[in-house]
Design an enzyme around this catalytic site. Sequence first.
Site, PDB file in Angstrom:
ATOM      1  N   HIS A   1       0.370  -1.769  29.095  1.00 57.16           N
ATOM      2  CA  HIS A   1       0.599  -3.153  29.516  1.00 57.16           C
ATOM      3  C   HIS A   1      -0.739  -3.900  29.517  1.00 57.16           C
ATOM      4  CE1 HIS A   1       4.614  -2.120  30.258  1.00 57.16           C
ATOM      5  NE2 HIS A   1       4.670  -2.179  31.580  1.00 57.16           N
TER       6      HIS A   1
ATOM      7  N   CYS B   1       4.687  -0.878  37.419  1.00 59.22           N
ATOM      8  CA  CYS B   1       3.660  -0.551  36.424  1.00 59.22           C
ATOM      9  C   CYS B   1       2.755  -1.736  36.092  1.00 59.22           C
ATOM     10  CB  CYS B   1       4.310  -0.014  35.153  1.00 59.22           C
ATOM     11  SG  CYS B   1       5.665  -1.020  34.519  1.00 59.22           S
TER      12      CYS B   1
END
Length: 346
Positions: free
Chosen positions: A242, A150
């Site tokens: 993120h 990710c």
Amino acid sequence: MTHRVGILGATGAVGQRFIQLLDGHPQFEIACLTASDASAGKPYREAAKWRLDSAIPKPVRDITVRATDPAEIPDDVDLLFSSLPSGVAAEIEPDLCAAGYVVSSNSSNDRMADDVPLTIPEINPDHLDLIEVQRDERGWDGALVKNPNCSTITMVPTLAALDEFGLERAQVSTLQAVSGAGYSGVTSMEIIDNAIPHIGGEEEKMETESRKLLGDFDGAELSLHSAEVAASCNRIPTIDGHLENVFAELADDPEPADVRAAMESYPSADLPSSPDQLIHVFGDDRPERPQPRMDRMRGDGMQVVAGGVQTTPAGVKYNCLAHNTIRGAAGASLLNGELLANEGWI
């Protein structure tokens, strides 16, 4: 054409995202859900502790969960999406591929295997041709395709856009959301009023997967990109999204406006779940963006967002952000599944 698909590890956090994203999908119909032996035999509504902010889609509520075993998968399933723990996936995925199933997997095992496509459809769709090499070497009728980690997915599209300026080196420091560790991955006592400057295995994944994604495939063999990548990965108390601080060293000397233009114009893919614009870039009038809470759902969570572009003596620095369980996990596997369908692999 509608393809029947299955979800491996359907009760977990990423499995739930798969179910959410596949609800009403124009190409795929959920026909099979698998989970642990403890969940097998139960209707999905009872087997899953649903944690998303939308209700369980009605078409899957009463589907009976199966054990994750090749013998349990219906023969008419065209594609399997895998969100299994990597240790489990390493044992089961090859058996499924040998049994003839095509698996689009978010699990970390085999991402760097020489004959396994590690794919972001907007970046390296040609790497899917590694499937031919894979089938020849392993004797499979099925296939295994991976999406990257990710945090890697967040950064690599921006690096791909910068490659026109001669990408030589990249350093990244990540600020990663707690959902990346799973619902029980980080306790509240660990993360509240805190930041954790280490995520096991994460740095190595970013450093190696990035070079594979940006590498060249000549039809028989894949060569890694020559750029050096160094990563420092940190867990912070945001739920999703993120955020990453990237420093890229380039052969050329572009102005910030040139960098922003290269990112903004980098093409998206013509797939049902692709965002219209792959990378949204904030101008120098918004140096405080992107931010996880404000920007993670851009493009329905499938867009990469960048900002804070500035020059450095060696190149440029900037920030980038993506939703880690949508773009960075289930959504990434879904895009790979759509690419597999469009390219005739299923």
